[in-house]
Design a protein around this motif. Structure first.
Motif, PDB file in Angstrom:
ATOM      1  N   GLY A 144      43.160  31.774 119.427  1.00 33.40           N
ATOM      2  CA  GLY A 144      44.407  31.481 120.125  1.00 33.40           C
ATOM      3  C   GLY A 144      45.224  30.355 119.534  1.00 33.40           C
ATOM      4  O   GLY A 144      46.263  29.978 120.101  1.00 33.40           O
ATOM      5  N   LYS A 145      44.766  29.819 118.399  1.00 32.48           N
ATOM      6  CA  LYS A 145      45.489  28.702 117.776  1.00 32.48           C
ATOM      7  C   LYS A 145      45.926  29.073 116.369  1.00 32.48           C
ATOM      8  O   LYS A 145      45.408  30.012 115.767  1.00 32.48           O
ATOM      9  N   GLU A 146      46.851  28.307 115.856  1.00 27.59           N
ATOM     10  CA  GLU A 146      47.316  28.528 114.499  1.00 27.59           C
ATOM     11  C   GLU A 146      46.301  27.996 113.495  1.00 27.59           C
ATOM     12  O   GLU A 146      45.501  27.099 113.805  1.00 27.59           O
ATOM     13  N   ARG A 147      46.371  28.522 112.292  1.00 22.00           N
ATOM     14  CA  ARG A 147      45.529  28.023 111.216  1.00 22.00           C
ATOM     15  C   ARG A 147      45.965  26.605 110.878  1.00 22.00           C
ATOM     16  O   ARG A 147      47.156  26.332 110.730  1.00 22.00           O
ATOM     17  N   GLU A 148      44.991  25.708 110.770  1.00 19.96           N
ATOM     18  CA  GLU A 148      45.338  24.314 110.512  1.00 19.96           C
ATOM     19  C   GLU A 148      44.602  23.774 109.296  1.00 19.96           C
ATOM     20  O   GLU A 148      43.474  24.168 108.997  1.00 19.96           O
ATOM     21  N   PHE A 149      45.255  22.859 108.636  1.00 24.22           N
ATOM     22  CA  PHE A 149      44.709  22.209 107.438  1.00 24.22           C
ATOM     23  C   PHE A 149      43.554  21.304 107.821  1.00 24.22           C
ATOM     24  O   PHE A 149      43.597  20.612 108.831  1.00 24.22           O
ATOM     25  N   VAL A 150      42.520  21.314 106.964  1.00 18.20           N
ATOM     26  CA  VAL A 150      41.376  20.422 107.154  1.00 18.20           C
ATOM     27  C   VAL A 150      41.266  19.428 105.995  1.00 18.20           C
ATOM     28  O   VAL A 150      41.236  18.220 106.212  1.00 18.20           O
ATOM     29  N   SER A 151      41.224  19.950 104.774  1.00 14.26           N
ATOM     30  CA  SER A 151      41.032  19.081 103.620  1.00 14.26           C
ATOM     31  C   SER A 151      41.414  19.835 102.359  1.00 14.26           C
ATOM     32  O   SER A 151      41.469  21.068 102.350  1.00 14.26           O
ATOM     33  N   VAL A 152      41.669  19.082 101.296  1.00 17.57           N
ATOM     34  CA  VAL A 152      42.050  19.692 100.022  1.00 17.57           C
ATOM     35  C   VAL A 152      41.530  18.847  98.876  1.00 17.57           C
ATOM     36  O   VAL A 152      41.432  17.616  98.998  1.00 17.57           O
ATOM     37  N   ILE A 153      41.204  19.507  97.775  1.00 18.43           N
ATOM     38  CA  ILE A 153      40.839  18.816  96.541  1.00 18.43           C
ATOM     39  C   ILE A 153      41.615  19.451  95.401  1.00 18.43           C
ATOM     40  O   ILE A 153      41.637  20.673  95.241  1.00 18.43           O
ATOM     41  N   ARG A 154      42.281  18.616  94.655  1.00 17.06           N
ATOM     42  CA  ARG A 154      43.109  19.114  93.565  1.00 17.06           C
ATOM     43  C   ARG A 154      42.286  19.263  92.293  1.00 17.06           C
ATOM     44  O   ARG A 154      41.135  18.846  92.211  1.00 17.06           O
ATOM     45  N   TYR A 155      42.932  19.824  91.274  1.00 18.33           N
ATOM     46  CA  TYR A 155      42.267  20.042  89.984  1.00 18.33           C
ATOM     47  C   TYR A 155      41.815  18.696  89.397  1.00 18.33           C
ATOM     48  O   TYR A 155      40.811  18.626  88.682  1.00 18.33           O
ATOM     49  N   ASN A 156      42.527  17.621  89.733  1.00 18.73           N
ATOM     50  CA  ASN A 156      42.199  16.293  89.200  1.00 18.73           C
ATOM     51  C   ASN A 156      41.260  15.522  90.137  1.00 18.73           C
ATOM     52  O   ASN A 156      41.055  14.330  89.972  1.00 18.73           O
ATOM     53  N   ARG A 157      40.744  16.242  91.155  1.00 23.38           N
ATOM     54  CA  ARG A 157      39.789  15.696  92.140  1.00 23.38           C
ATOM     55  C   ARG A 157      40.415  14.768  93.162  1.00 23.38           C
ATOM     56  O   ARG A 157      39.685  14.170  93.960  1.00 23.38           O
ATOM     57  N   ASN A 158      41.712  14.606  93.154  1.00 23.39           N
ATOM     58  CA  ASN A 158      42.351  13.903  94.265  1.00 23.39           C
ATOM     59  C   ASN A 158      42.126  14.696  95.544  1.00 23.39           C
ATOM     60  O   ASN A 158      42.142  15.932  95.532  1.00 23.39           O
ATOM     61  N   THR A 159      41.938  13.989  96.645  1.00 28.07           N
ATOM     62  CA  THR A 159      41.624  14.636  97.908  1.00 28.07           C
ATOM     63  C   THR A 159      42.558  14.184  99.023  1.00 28.07           C
ATOM     64  O   THR A 159      43.212  13.136  98.930  1.00 28.07           O
ATOM     65  N   ALA A 160      42.620  14.991 100.057  1.00 31.22           N
ATOM     66  CA  ALA A 160      43.361  14.628 101.257  1.00 31.22           C
ATOM     67  C   ALA A 160      42.668  15.271 102.454  1.00 31.22           C
ATOM     68  O   ALA A 160      41.999  16.303 102.314  1.00 31.22           O
ATOM     69  N   TYR A 161      42.851  14.637 103.608  1.00 30.22           N
ATOM     70  CA  TYR A 161      42.194  15.096 104.825  1.00 30.22           C
ATOM     71  C   TYR A 161      43.165  15.090 106.001  1.00 30.22           C
ATOM     72  O   TYR A 161      44.060  14.247 106.069  1.00 30.22           O
ATOM     73  N   ALA A 162      42.936  16.022 106.915  1.00 32.53           N
ATOM     74  CA  ALA A 162      43.621  15.951 108.200  1.00 32.53           C
ATOM     75  C   ALA A 162      43.099  14.732 108.950  1.00 32.53           C
ATOM     76  O   ALA A 162      41.965  14.280 108.723  1.00 32.53           O
ATOM     77  N   ASP A 163      43.899  14.218 109.848  1.00 33.20           N
ATOM     78  CA  ASP A 163      43.465  13.056 110.640  1.00 33.20           C
ATOM     79  C   ASP A 163      42.166  13.359 111.381  1.00 33.20           C
ATOM     80  O   ASP A 163      41.289  12.491 111.501  1.00 33.20           O
ATOM     81  N   SER A 164      42.026  14.589 111.845  1.00 36.28           N
ATOM     82  CA  SER A 164      40.833  14.966 112.608  1.00 36.28           C
ATOM     83  C   SER A 164      39.577  14.984 111.760  1.00 36.28           C
ATOM     84  O   SER A 164      38.466  14.945 112.290  1.00 36.28           O
ATOM     85  N   ALA A 165      39.747  15.069 110.441  1.00 36.31           N
ATOM     86  CA  ALA A 165      38.601  15.151 109.526  1.00 36.31           C
ATOM     87  C   ALA A 165      38.284  13.823 108.849  1.00 36.31           C
ATOM     88  O   ALA A 165      37.161  13.637 108.350  1.00 36.31           O
TER      89      ALA A 165
END
Length: 125
Positions: A42-63
């Motif tokens: 019942g919810k939309e797809r949401e971002f959790v985390s990502v890793i780029r080709y250069n290994r830079n990362t990002a996270y959702a606040d919840s993660a």
């Protein structure tokens, strides 16, 4: 072309841990940005985390502070280590890949061309 297969989901108690894996087949995996998204009923797809080709990362606040994303290019695999799991983490988790995602669009699921089938994570209270 990239084919992605997720694994590692399951049922865990609140406070527990799981490690998800996303195994890719295809050429030049190291060039791809790979992200994890999740979707609860019942919810939309949401971002959790990502890793780029250069290994830079990002996270959702919840993660942030609980999840860690990493990659092993020798195994064509991206991992999502999840700790201190909460019932609200319950969802179908997808990995997605693309070689052309720009920095400002890393959290946008529409920017990813390649998706796995998902692995279910259920956290009981």
């Amino acid at each position: 072309q990239l084919q992605l297969v997720e694994s590692g989901g399951g049922l865990v108690q609140s406070g527990g841990s799981l490690r998800l894996s996303c195994v890719a087949s295809g050429q030049s995996f190291s060039r791809y940005t790979v992200a994890w998204f999740r979707q609860a009923p019942g919810k939309e797809r949401e971002f959790v985390s990502v890793i780029r080709y250069n290994r830079n990362t990002a996270y959702a606040d919840s993660a942030t502070g609980r999840f860690t994303i990493s990659r092993d290019n020798t195994k064509n695999t991206v991992y999502l280590q999840m700790t201190s799991l909460k019932p609200e983490d319950t969802a179908l988790y997808f990995c997605a890949g693309d070689a052309q995602v720009i920095q400002s669009q890393l959290r946008n699921p529409s920017q990813y061309d390649y998706w796995g089938q998902g692995t279910q994570v259920t956290v009981s209270s």
